[in-house]
Write a protein that holds these residues in place. Structure first.
Motif, short mmCIF file in Angstrom:
data_model
loop_
_atom_site.label_atom_id
_atom_site.label_comp_id
_atom_site.label_asym_id
_atom_site.label_seq_id
_atom_site.Cartn_x
_atom_site.Cartn_y
_atom_site.Cartn_z
N UNK A 1 0.64 -1.35 0.27
CA UNK A 1 -0.15 -0.07 0.08
C UNK A 1 0.75 1.48 0.02
N UNK A 2 2.17 1.12 0.77
CA UNK A 2 2.76 2.51 0.97
C UNK A 2 3.83 2.84 -0.09
N UNK A 3 4.03 1.44 -1.18
CA UNK A 3 4.49 2.32 -2.69
C UNK A 3 3.95 2.29 -4.54
N UNK A 4 2.10 2.56 -3.54
CA UNK A 4 1.07 2.70 -4.05
C UNK A 4 1.64 3.83 -5.35
N UNK A 5 2.03 3.40 -6.94
CA UNK A 5 2.04 5.46 -7.31
C UNK A 5 1.05 6.60 -6.89
N UNK A 6 -0.22 6.21 -6.35
CA UNK A 6 -0.73 6.86 -5.96
C UNK A 6 -1.31 7.70 -4.64
N UNK A 7 -1.28 6.49 -3.61
CA UNK A 7 -1.48 6.97 -2.09
C UNK A 7 -0.27 6.19 -1.45
N UNK A 8 0.94 5.91 -2.21
CA UNK A 8 1.77 5.77 -1.57
C UNK A 8 2.73 6.57 -0.87
N UNK A 9 4.03 6.43 -0.55
CA UNK A 9 5.24 7.65 0.45
C UNK A 9 5.64 8.32 -0.88
N UNK B 1 -0.03 3.81 12.71
CA UNK B 1 -1.16 4.64 11.66
C UNK B 1 -0.29 4.66 10.52
N UNK B 2 -0.14 3.85 9.81
CA UNK B 2 0.54 3.64 8.97
C UNK B 2 -0.29 2.91 8.71
N UNK B 3 -0.94 1.49 8.77
CA UNK B 3 -1.16 0.77 8.87
C UNK B 3 -3.07 0.79 8.77
N UNK B 4 -3.22 1.39 9.73
CA UNK B 4 -4.90 1.91 9.09
C UNK B 4 -4.86 2.86 8.19
N UNK B 5 -3.92 3.81 7.72
CA UNK B 5 -3.88 4.78 6.74
C UNK B 5 -4.38 3.21 5.63
N UNK B 6 -3.43 2.27 5.40
CA UNK B 6 -3.82 1.62 3.94
C UNK B 6 -5.01 0.82 4.38
N UNK B 7 -5.57 0.50 5.53
CA UNK B 7 -7.02 0.25 5.41
C UNK B 7 -7.87 1.10 5.01
N UNK B 8 -7.57 2.38 5.46
CA UNK B 8 -8.56 2.96 5.01
C UNK B 8 -8.94 2.77 2.88
N UNK B 9 -7.85 3.01 2.69
CA UNK B 9 -7.34 2.89 0.94
C UNK B 9 -8.39 1.32 0.69
N UNK B 10 -7.60 0.18 1.55
CA UNK B 10 -7.93 -1.26 0.51
C UNK B 10 -9.13 -1.41 1.79
N UNK B 11 -9.68 -1.13 2.25
CA UNK B 11 -11.34 -1.68 3.63
C UNK B 11 -10.76 -2.93 4.18
N UNK C 1 4.80 19.50 17.98
CA UNK C 1 4.69 19.49 18.99
C UNK C 1 2.40 19.50 19.23
N UNK C 2 2.34 19.58 17.35
CA UNK C 2 0.91 19.39 17.01
C UNK C 2 0.56 17.81 16.69
N UNK C 3 -0.67 16.97 16.71
CA UNK C 3 -1.00 16.45 16.47
C UNK C 3 -1.27 16.71 14.91
N UNK C 4 -0.79 15.38 13.62
CA UNK C 4 -1.31 15.30 12.08
C UNK C 4 -2.54 14.30 12.77
N UNK C 5 -3.87 15.74 12.18
CA UNK C 5 -5.35 14.50 11.99
C UNK C 5 -5.52 13.31 10.90
N UNK C 6 -4.66 13.23 10.30
CA UNK C 6 -3.92 11.89 9.11
C UNK C 6 -3.12 12.11 8.59
N UNK C 7 -2.74 10.88 7.29
CA UNK C 7 -1.42 10.39 7.31
C UNK C 7 -0.95 11.16 6.37
#
Length: 470
Positions: free
Chosen positions: A271-279, A358-368, A396-402
């Motif tokens: 997932x994190x190597x995907x051309x659209x959704x990866x890093x 955090x990373x795996x939850x993001x992958x779940x959002x994309x793939x279900x 010091x500020x939380x990131x709401x998303x990946x």
């Protein structure tokens, strides 16, 4: 002739010469049957990587492939590697679906895959020498006629581009130099060549090949291409390839709509190597999330069934790019050495760190993900405590998303949850109850955080070391 309209059974029906055009169908109930929602005959089961690859997808696929009728690859090329151990024999797969070890199943390489033909046949020959698992593999492999071909000059260009990035920016992408990016670039530029071109009229193929080679030589003047030698090689591969080639759309349609079949899709990369959704840009050049199943095989979305995400019990990454939970210390060294973390394709040392949820939850959002396969739990056996990344902050500020921006990802601080280790071997466990209580708690923590059940837990290399929880 223009159609009139009339009222039939309280509905307006198109008519031709005064006769209802669908009268016979309606009387037989055929139209009503068509309008009744129907579940697809067959659905595909999908196995995808949920991190940066190397999660152990091959083992999960091998487990499911034993009961499959068809095992498919939908994207990527020989830049990915899966290792499968059967009867103490270790097989390495890069282009071939690892399900090819099941002699009762068909294996299928879809249109979304880019194929380096020398690599395909060399891979088969090397695995044939290891054991009899691949015996008769050509009789049970089908390849989509729409799949694009990776040429030797694509691989050479891949290396040149990496050198240029290093010289110009002081940082490369860490590609495998297998020609994957340049081949997908040819595909997007609409001057690539496909399997159907190679196995049709070779004189037409030769003309197109020479044009494509000239195009790359113009772009890269120092590129050395022996056009005649590669064409001679390709002509030989064309004869060997021809019996394997099929129209992938019709092949999948028949499999999906015919008699009941178990169809398995083996994702490459992650997932994190995907051309659209990866890093991005430190990614591969294909869609290795669930959408790639539809575009890479010609499978309608309604036919996608269970989607299993494979998660390593810690996190690894090959090459360069942001890695928030990386451990450049004794912990990272232990994970690397005990986990034998070297790339199957490149042999490069993998960077290692704590599990990043955090990373795996993001992958779940994309793939279900329907469920998770948690692999290599046994590598954590000797650690007195285990940390899990559960949140990101920047300044010091939380990131709401990946974050999409990699400059942001490199600056994140990770909030960890610390869990007790179990300090004993899990390798002999064959059911959940046989795992230490702390290991059970680790698994439950992952489930609670992701809100996705863990279906399998890997505690060793063999098929028998995959514990099934439900």
């Amino acid at each position: 002739m223009a159609a009139d309209s009339t009222m039939s059974n309280g509905r307006e029906t198109a008519c031709l010469n005064g006769e209802p055009a669908v009268k016979r169908s309606r009387e037989s109930g055929a139209v009503e049957a068509l309008r009744t929602p129907r579940e697809p005959q067959n659905k595909v089961t999908v196995v995808l990587g949920a991190q940066w690859g190397d999660e152990g997808k091959g083992k999960v696929v091998d487990l499911l492939a034993m009961d499959a009728d068809i095992v498919c690859r939908c994207q990527g090329g020989n830049n990915a590697g899966h290792t499968v151990v059967v009867d103490s024999v270790e097989y390495d797969f890069h282009l071939l679906p690892s399900g090819v070890l099941n002699k009762k199943a068909l294996s299928f390489i879809g249109n979304g895959v880019v194929i380096h033909l020398p690599g395909l046949f060399e891979e088969a020959e090397k695995n044939m020498q290891k054991g009899n698992g691949l015996q008769g593999w050509e009789e049970r492999l089908k390849i989509s006629d729409r799949a694009h071909i990776v040429f030797n000059f694509h691989q050479a260009v891949d290396g040149i581009q990496e050198q240029q990035r290093q010289q110009q920016a002081g940082k490369n992408l860490g590609t495998t130099k297998k020609g994957i990016g340049p081949a997908y670039s040819s595909k997007a530029a609409r001057n690539g060549l496909r399997v159907c071109d190679l196995v049709s009229d070779f004189s037409v193929f030769e003309e197109k090949f020479r044009v494509l080679a000239s195009h790359f030589q113009t772009m890269y003047p120092n590129l050395n291409i022996d056009v005649d030698a590669e064409l001679e090689q390709l002509m030989g591969y064309a004869e060997r390839l021809r019996p394997l080639v099929t129209d992938g759309v019709y092949f999948m349609h028949k499999a999906l709509t015919g008699p009941s079949k178990k169809i398995l899709v083996e994702g490459a990369n992650a997932a994190l190597l995907d051309i659209d959704f990866g890093t991005y840009p430190f990614v591969t050049s294909s869609n290795c999330t669930v959408g790639g199943v539809c575009t890479g095989l010609g499978v309608p979305p309604s036919h996608v069934g269970r989607v299993y995400g494979v998660v390593k019990a810690y996190t690894t990454r090959v090459g360069v790019g942001a890695f928030p939970t990386e451990q450049n210390n004794d912990v990272g060294d232990l994970l690397q050495s005990k986990g034998r973390e070297f790339g199957v394709t490149t042999g490069r040392r993998r960077r290692c760190g704590w599990l990043d949820l955090v990373l795996v939850r993001y992958a779940h959002m994309v793939n279900g993900f329907t469920a998770i396969a948690l692999t290599k739990l046994d590598i954590l056996d000797t650690l007195p405590e285990i940390k899990v990344g559960v949140a990101y902050t920047v300044d010091g500020k939380p990131l709401p998303s990946f974050p999409a921006n990699m400059d942001v990802l490199t600056k994140v601080s990770v909030t960890y949850e610390t869990l007790p280790g179990w300090c004993c071997s899990t390798e002999g466990a064959r059911n959940f109850d046989e795992l230490p209580a702390q290991a059970q708690a680790y698994i439950c923590f992952i489930e609670d955080f992701l809100q996705v059940p863990v279906k399998w837990v890997g505690v060793g290399k063999s098929r028998e070391s995959m514990i099934k929880l439900f």
